[in-house]
Write a protein that holds these residues in place. Sequence first.
Motif, mmCIF file in Angstrom:
data_model
loop_
_atom_site.group_PDB
_atom_site.id
_atom_site.type_symbol
_atom_site.label_atom_id
_atom_site.label_comp_id
_atom_site.label_asym_id
_atom_site.label_seq_id
_atom_site.Cartn_x
_atom_site.Cartn_y
_atom_site.Cartn_z
ATOM 1 N N ALA A 17 1.063 -1.167 -0.558
ATOM 2 C CA ALA A 17 -0.039 -0.295 -0.203
ATOM 3 C C ALA A 17 0.744 1.440 0.056
ATOM 4 C CB ALA A 17 -0.937 0.149 1.191
ATOM 5 N N PRO A 18 0.520 2.660 -1.018
ATOM 6 C CA PRO A 18 0.663 3.312 -0.597
ATOM 7 C C PRO A 18 1.347 3.807 0.802
ATOM 8 C CG PRO A 18 -0.558 4.169 -1.556
ATOM 9 C CD PRO A 18 -0.763 2.846 -1.026
ATOM 10 N N VAL A 19 2.535 5.272 0.472
ATOM 11 C CA VAL A 19 3.098 5.565 2.170
ATOM 12 C C VAL A 19 1.838 6.576 2.630
ATOM 13 C CG1 VAL A 19 4.433 7.193 3.520
ATOM 14 C CG2 VAL A 19 5.552 5.694 2.004
ATOM 15 N N ASP A 20 1.238 7.001 1.910
ATOM 16 C CA ASP A 20 -0.615 8.005 2.848
ATOM 17 C C ASP A 20 -0.674 6.511 2.779
ATOM 18 O OD1 ASP A 20 -2.033 9.989 2.835
ATOM 19 O OD2 ASP A 20 -2.914 9.231 1.323
ATOM 20 N N ALA A 21 -1.692 5.882 2.743
ATOM 21 C CA ALA A 21 -2.776 5.201 2.891
ATOM 22 C C ALA A 21 -2.329 3.947 4.259
ATOM 23 C CB ALA A 21 -2.847 3.802 2.413
ATOM 24 N N VAL A 22 -0.472 4.148 4.764
ATOM 25 C CA VAL A 22 0.221 3.430 6.026
ATOM 26 C C VAL A 22 -0.120 4.421 6.686
ATOM 27 C CG1 VAL A 22 1.780 2.348 6.664
ATOM 28 C CG2 VAL A 22 1.475 1.444 4.210
ATOM 29 N N TRP A 23 0.044 5.711 7.190
ATOM 30 C CA TRP A 23 -0.057 6.601 7.026
ATOM 31 C C TRP A 23 -1.598 7.134 7.931
ATOM 32 C CZ3 TRP A 23 3.360 9.486 10.261
ATOM 33 C CH2 TRP A 23 2.978 10.678 10.326
ATOM 34 N N ARG A 24 -2.250 7.009 7.388
ATOM 35 C CA ARG A 24 -4.074 7.408 7.354
ATOM 36 C C ARG A 24 -4.053 5.850 8.277
ATOM 37 N NH1 ARG A 24 -5.903 8.466 1.960
ATOM 38 N NH2 ARG A 24 -6.831 6.845 2.420
ATOM 39 N N ALA A 25 -3.799 5.033 7.932
ATOM 40 C CA ALA A 25 -4.332 3.346 9.366
ATOM 41 C C ALA A 25 -3.791 4.044 10.507
ATOM 42 C CB ALA A 25 -3.658 2.320 8.472
ATOM 43 N N TYR A 26 -2.487 4.482 10.616
ATOM 44 C CA TYR A 26 -1.961 4.652 11.854
ATOM 45 C C TYR A 26 -2.512 5.813 12.337
ATOM 46 C CZ TYR A 26 0.856 6.136 15.781
ATOM 47 O OH TYR A 26 1.471 6.076 16.987
ATOM 48 N N THR A 27 -3.015 7.333 11.914
ATOM 49 C CA THR A 27 -3.145 8.205 12.524
ATOM 50 C C THR A 27 -5.126 7.886 12.526
ATOM 51 O OG1 THR A 27 -3.587 9.313 10.374
ATOM 52 C CG2 THR A 27 -1.833 9.629 11.365
ATOM 53 N N ASP A 28 -5.621 6.995 11.849
ATOM 54 C CA ASP A 28 -7.052 7.006 11.252
ATOM 55 C C ASP A 28 -7.409 5.915 12.071
ATOM 56 O OD1 ASP A 28 -6.800 10.138 10.850
ATOM 57 O OD2 ASP A 28 -7.361 9.176 8.814
ATOM 58 N N HIS A 29 -6.672 4.897 12.364
ATOM 59 C CA HIS A 29 -7.281 3.612 12.539
ATOM 60 C C HIS A 29 -6.295 2.442 13.030
ATOM 61 C CE1 HIS A 29 -9.979 3.661 9.435
ATOM 62 N NE2 HIS A 29 -9.461 4.734 8.357
ATOM 63 N N LEU A 30 -6.049 2.874 14.004
ATOM 64 C CA LEU A 30 -4.201 2.172 15.228
ATOM 65 C C LEU A 30 -5.323 1.474 15.410
ATOM 66 C CD1 LEU A 30 -1.329 3.310 15.801
ATOM 67 C CD2 LEU A 30 -2.603 3.240 18.475
ATOM 68 N N GLY A 31 -6.754 2.018 16.620
ATOM 69 C CA GLY A 31 -6.838 0.791 17.095
ATOM 70 C C GLY A 31 -7.441 -0.458 16.043
ATOM 71 N N GLU A 32 -7.548 -1.083 14.885
ATOM 72 C CA GLU A 32 -7.812 -1.849 14.347
ATOM 73 C C GLU A 32 -6.749 -2.716 14.196
ATOM 74 O OE1 GLU A 32 -10.132 -0.880 10.834
ATOM 75 O OE2 GLU A 32 -11.013 1.408 11.434
ATOM 76 N N TRP A 33 -5.977 -2.249 13.922
ATOM 77 C CA TRP A 33 -4.747 -3.198 14.475
ATOM 78 C C TRP A 33 -3.671 -3.556 15.094
ATOM 79 C CZ3 TRP A 33 -0.614 -0.664 13.829
ATOM 80 C CH2 TRP A 33 -0.148 0.284 13.870
ATOM 81 N N PHE A 34 -3.619 -2.794 16.125
ATOM 82 C CA PHE A 34 -1.698 -2.216 16.932
ATOM 83 C C PHE A 34 -1.829 -3.034 18.010
ATOM 84 C CE2 PHE A 34 -0.261 -0.637 20.727
ATOM 85 C CZ PHE A 34 0.654 0.363 20.531
ATOM 86 N N GLY A 109 3.848 2.238 -5.323
ATOM 87 C CA GLY A 109 2.884 2.292 -4.891
ATOM 88 C C GLY A 109 2.888 1.443 -3.068
ATOM 89 N N ARG A 110 4.305 1.120 -3.093
ATOM 90 C CA ARG A 110 4.714 0.304 -1.456
ATOM 91 C C ARG A 110 5.086 1.327 -1.207
ATOM 92 N NH1 ARG A 110 6.065 -5.818 -3.036
ATOM 93 N NH2 ARG A 110 7.999 -4.851 -3.518
ATOM 94 N N THR A 111 4.997 0.316 0.182
ATOM 95 C CA THR A 111 6.038 0.860 1.807
ATOM 96 C C THR A 111 7.042 0.145 2.534
ATOM 97 O OG1 THR A 111 3.856 2.510 1.676
ATOM 98 C CG2 THR A 111 5.826 2.591 4.079
ATOM 99 N N ARG A 112 7.818 0.783 2.259
ATOM 100 C CA ARG A 112 9.326 -0.401 3.049
ATOM 101 C C ARG A 112 8.703 0.614 4.407
ATOM 102 N NH1 ARG A 112 12.958 -3.454 2.834
ATOM 103 N NH2 ARG A 112 13.439 -3.183 -0.092
ATOM 104 N N TYR A 113 8.403 -0.655 5.666
ATOM 105 C CA TYR A 113 8.131 -0.110 6.782
ATOM 106 C C TYR A 113 9.350 -1.367 7.647
ATOM 107 C CZ TYR A 113 6.392 -1.134 11.338
ATOM 108 O OH TYR A 113 6.321 -1.822 12.673
ATOM 109 N N ARG A 114 9.751 0.373 8.770
ATOM 110 C CA ARG A 114 10.385 -0.384 9.605
ATOM 111 C C ARG A 114 10.347 -0.403 10.854
ATOM 112 N NH1 ARG A 114 14.188 2.009 5.978
ATOM 113 N NH2 ARG A 114 15.376 0.832 4.572
ATOM 114 N N GLY A 115 9.915 -1.602 11.523
ATOM 115 C CA GLY A 115 9.583 -1.038 13.129
ATOM 116 C C GLY A 115 10.692 -1.692 14.171
ATOM 117 N N ALA A 116 10.986 -0.434 15.137
ATOM 118 C CA ALA A 116 11.620 -0.662 15.933
ATOM 119 C C ALA A 116 11.551 -0.626 17.115
ATOM 120 C CB ALA A 116 13.390 -0.508 15.788
#
Length: 154
Positions: A17-34, A109-116
């Motif tokens: 998914a594009p970065v914009d959608a990943v960002w919006r998933a964080y800002t507007d939908h965090l409770g759905e995936w956290f 159109g994708r996103t490289r995500y790093r979580g540390a």
Amino acid sequence: MADTNFHELMIERIIDAPVDAVWRAYTDHLGEWFCPTPWRAEVIAMDLRAGGRSAVTMYGPEGEVMPNEGVYLEVVPQRRIVFTDAFSQGWKPAGPFMVGIFEFEPEGGRTRYRGAARHWTADAKAQHEAMGFADGWGKVAEQWEAVARRIAAL
């Protein structure tokens, strides 16, 4: 997988998914995936700025309640979020466990995500590993991707 200088645990994924959608998933939908299902999360506060409050409570299937209180240290929209539980709102010291870092890099159109997760001590890092860091954060990344893909399709 880890940088011992920071007592760091890390995962990296390509999110379809594009970065914009990943960002919006964080800002507007965090409770759905956290947190990994069957756990669920409730966002109490998300003041996305340096010094802003971050508060999410996780609820387990057996009635467990895990509040996560902290502050954002750095927020670069659509690129980087750094947070910690070492402080609560107003820079009140708390019992620190980690500094969390989420980084997003566009790749077509994708996103490289790093979580540390960086820990103060080797023991805290070992505890987080034993809690299932790799599986848990990996599952969360999958759930985050599913939400971001849904947003991108809208």
